[in-house]
Design a protein around this motif. Structure first.
Motif, PDB file in Angstrom:
ATOM      1  N   PRO A 165     -32.841   4.536 -38.012  1.00 32.10           N
ATOM      2  CA  PRO A 165     -33.859   5.585 -37.864  1.00 32.10           C
ATOM      3  C   PRO A 165     -33.216   6.961 -37.718  1.00 32.10           C
ATOM      4  CG  PRO A 165     -33.732   4.194 -35.897  1.00 32.10           C
ATOM      5  CD  PRO A 165     -32.947   3.510 -36.953  1.00 32.10           C
ATOM      6  N   GLY A 166     -33.795   7.940 -38.409  1.00 35.65           N
ATOM      7  CA  GLY A 166     -33.269   9.295 -38.375  1.00 35.65           C
ATOM      8  C   GLY A 166     -32.251   9.587 -39.459  1.00 35.65           C
TER       9      GLY A 166
ATOM     10  N   ILE B 299     -33.325   1.002 -31.526  1.00 33.94           N
ATOM     11  CA  ILE B 299     -32.856   1.165 -32.908  1.00 33.94           C
ATOM     12  C   ILE B 299     -32.867  -0.185 -33.611  1.00 33.94           C
ATOM     13  CG2 ILE B 299     -30.863   1.770 -34.333  1.00 33.94           C
ATOM     14  CD1 ILE B 299     -30.135   3.858 -32.185  1.00 33.94           C
TER      15      ILE B 299
ATOM     16  N   SER C 194     -36.322  -1.129 -34.707  1.00 32.11           N
ATOM     17  CA  SER C 194     -36.720  -0.332 -35.867  1.00 32.11           C
ATOM     18  C   SER C 194     -36.125  -0.906 -37.150  1.00 32.11           C
ATOM     19  CB  SER C 194     -36.269   1.116 -35.685  1.00 32.11           C
ATOM     20  OG  SER C 194     -36.579   1.890 -36.820  1.00 32.11           O
TER      21      SER C 194
ATOM     22  N   THR D 208     -31.044  13.785 -33.780  1.00 38.66           N
ATOM     23  CA  THR D 208     -30.735  12.402 -34.155  1.00 38.66           C
ATOM     24  C   THR D 208     -29.303  12.052 -33.768  1.00 38.66           C
ATOM     25  OG1 THR D 208     -32.322  12.328 -35.981  1.00 38.66           O
ATOM     26  CG2 THR D 208     -30.457  10.808 -36.096  1.00 38.66           C
TER      27      THR D 208
ATOM     28  N   CYS E 290     -35.170   9.370 -33.843  1.00 43.09           N
ATOM     29  CA  CYS E 290     -34.258   8.265 -33.531  1.00 43.09           C
ATOM     30  C   CYS E 290     -34.391   7.901 -32.066  1.00 43.09           C
ATOM     31  CB  CYS E 290     -32.824   8.658 -33.846  1.00 43.09           C
ATOM     32  SG  CYS E 290     -31.617   7.358 -33.465  1.00 43.09           S
TER      33      CYS E 290
ATOM     34  N   GLU F 208     -25.601   7.200 -43.510  1.00 44.34           N
ATOM     35  CA  GLU F 208     -26.703   6.486 -44.155  1.00 44.34           C
ATOM     36  C   GLU F 208     -26.171   5.590 -45.267  1.00 44.34           C
ATOM     37  OE1 GLU F 208     -28.088   8.067 -47.870  1.00 44.34           O
ATOM     38  OE2 GLU F 208     -28.853   9.768 -46.695  1.00 44.34           O
TER      39      GLU F 208
ATOM     40  N   ASP G   5     -37.707  10.723 -39.512  1.00 47.66           N
ATOM     41  CA  ASP G   5     -38.218   9.974 -38.355  1.00 47.66           C
ATOM     42  C   ASP G   5     -37.367  10.268 -37.118  1.00 47.66           C
ATOM     43  OD1 ASP G   5     -39.984   8.858 -40.134  1.00 47.66           O
ATOM     44  OD2 ASP G   5     -38.856   6.978 -40.362  1.00 47.66           O
TER      45      ASP G   5
ATOM     46  N   HIS H 251     -35.124   7.417 -43.778  1.00 47.56           N
ATOM     47  CA  HIS H 251     -35.855   7.662 -42.535  1.00 47.56           C
ATOM     48  C   HIS H 251     -35.423   8.982 -41.885  1.00 47.56           C
ATOM     49  CE1 HIS H 251     -36.995   3.501 -43.035  1.00 47.56           C
ATOM     50  NE2 HIS H 251     -35.758   3.082 -42.839  1.00 47.56           N
TER      51      HIS H 251
ATOM     52  N   SER I  72     -37.947  -2.658 -40.469  1.00 49.17           N
ATOM     53  CA  SER I  72     -37.776  -2.126 -41.826  1.00 49.17           C
ATOM     54  C   SER I  72     -37.330  -3.186 -42.825  1.00 49.17           C
ATOM     55  CB  SER I  72     -36.781  -0.961 -41.813  1.00 49.17           C
ATOM     56  OG  SER I  72     -35.466  -1.402 -41.544  1.00 49.17           O
TER      57      SER I  72
ATOM     58  N   ASP J  52     -30.982   1.775 -43.636  1.00 46.29           N
ATOM     59  CA  ASP J  52     -30.736   2.977 -42.842  1.00 46.29           C
ATOM     60  C   ASP J  52     -31.216   2.811 -41.411  1.00 46.29           C
ATOM     61  OD1 ASP J  52     -29.589   4.651 -44.849  1.00 46.29           O
ATOM     62  OD2 ASP J  52     -31.573   4.917 -45.729  1.00 46.29           O
TER      63      ASP J  52
END
Length: 244
Positions: free
Chosen positions: A38-39, A55, A58, A167, A48, A12, A46, A43, A62, A36
């Motif tokens: 997802p996951g 991805i 997503s 994830t 993934c 991350e 959330d 997040h 964001s 970041d």
């Protein structure tokens, strides 16, 4: 110019360490945004998706509040997301692309993930003791000595925003299946690779260089996590390349 920084598998924004600050000091006219997948990170609760395309969408969603055009700087699996984004971008959406130790379906599987890395990564993803797992990830991805402070920091990140096992497997599935479109998305991009990378072979970057006549620079000794091993080298390469 607004730069979007994307990290790799199960990592991350906090895993960048001091690198974003060094970038901001080196390029005071630029804006750097750690984002970041997802996951992970902000997040982490959330789900993934199991494809790089999902991805990518997503991530695009964001950052919709950040003014375009974007420049993308991405490491490892984040580089797959960035490359896919550049290939599906709106006209003028992506201005610069810097990919660090990434791979794609253009390379053979034994280059995309070195055979010796597979069992270690599977064991790491299944390991329950957080501090030892994060320390081992650092030892695998970095070739320079890693401080106890950095190990503790990575342990703290995982305690605060844990990446779920589902994830990790979803990201692995997405990364393994990723194959770019055949057409070159930008006239030039900066490819940075580490000859000492024990996870991804540096020739994965050379494949992209040869296919699309992009700029490739190879670090002679750094590991997979080049921004931790030698961030100043990355900045020097960017300073030489950006005025092109």
């Amino acid at each position: 110019m607004h730069w979007i920084l994307l990290r790799g598998l199960t990592r991350e924004q906090s895993h960048w360490g001091e690198f974003p600050r060094l970038l901001a000091d080196a390029f005071p006219e630029q804006h750097f945004h750690r984002v970041d997948l997802p996951g992970t990170g902000v997040h982490f609760n959330d789900p993934c998706p199991e494809s790089i395309a999902a991805i990518r969408e997503s991530v695009r969603h964001s950052v919709r509040h950040i003014p375009r055009p974007y420049s993308l700087l991405a490491l490892s699996m984040g580089g797959m997301v960035a490359l896919d984004w550049a290939q599906h971008a709106l006209e003028g959406e992506i201005q610069n692309l810097v990919l660090i130790n990434t791979s794609s379906g253009f390379s053979p599987p034994w280059h995309r993930m070195k055979p010796g890395a597979w069992p270690r990564i599977v064991r790491l993803l299944c390991r329950r003791e957080l501090f030892d797992r994060e320390a081992d990830i650092l030892r695998l991805s970095c070739n320079r000595p890693v401080s106890l402070q950095t190990m503790k920091h990575w342990y703290s990140i995982q305690r605060q925003r844990p990446v779920r096992r589902r994830t990790a497997w979803a990201q692995l599935k997405a990364a393994v299946a990723f194959r770019p479109l055949p057409d070159r998305p930008l006239t030039d991009a900066l490819l940075l690779a580490s000859e000492g990378d024990r996870i991804v072979h540096w020739k994965c970057s050379r494949v992209l260089e040869q296919r699309w006549q992009w700029t490739l620079k190879v670090h002679p000794s750094a590991g997979h996590d080049l921004p931790l091993d030698d961030p100043e080298w990355i900045i020097r390469q960017m300073k030489r390349w950006l005025p092109r």
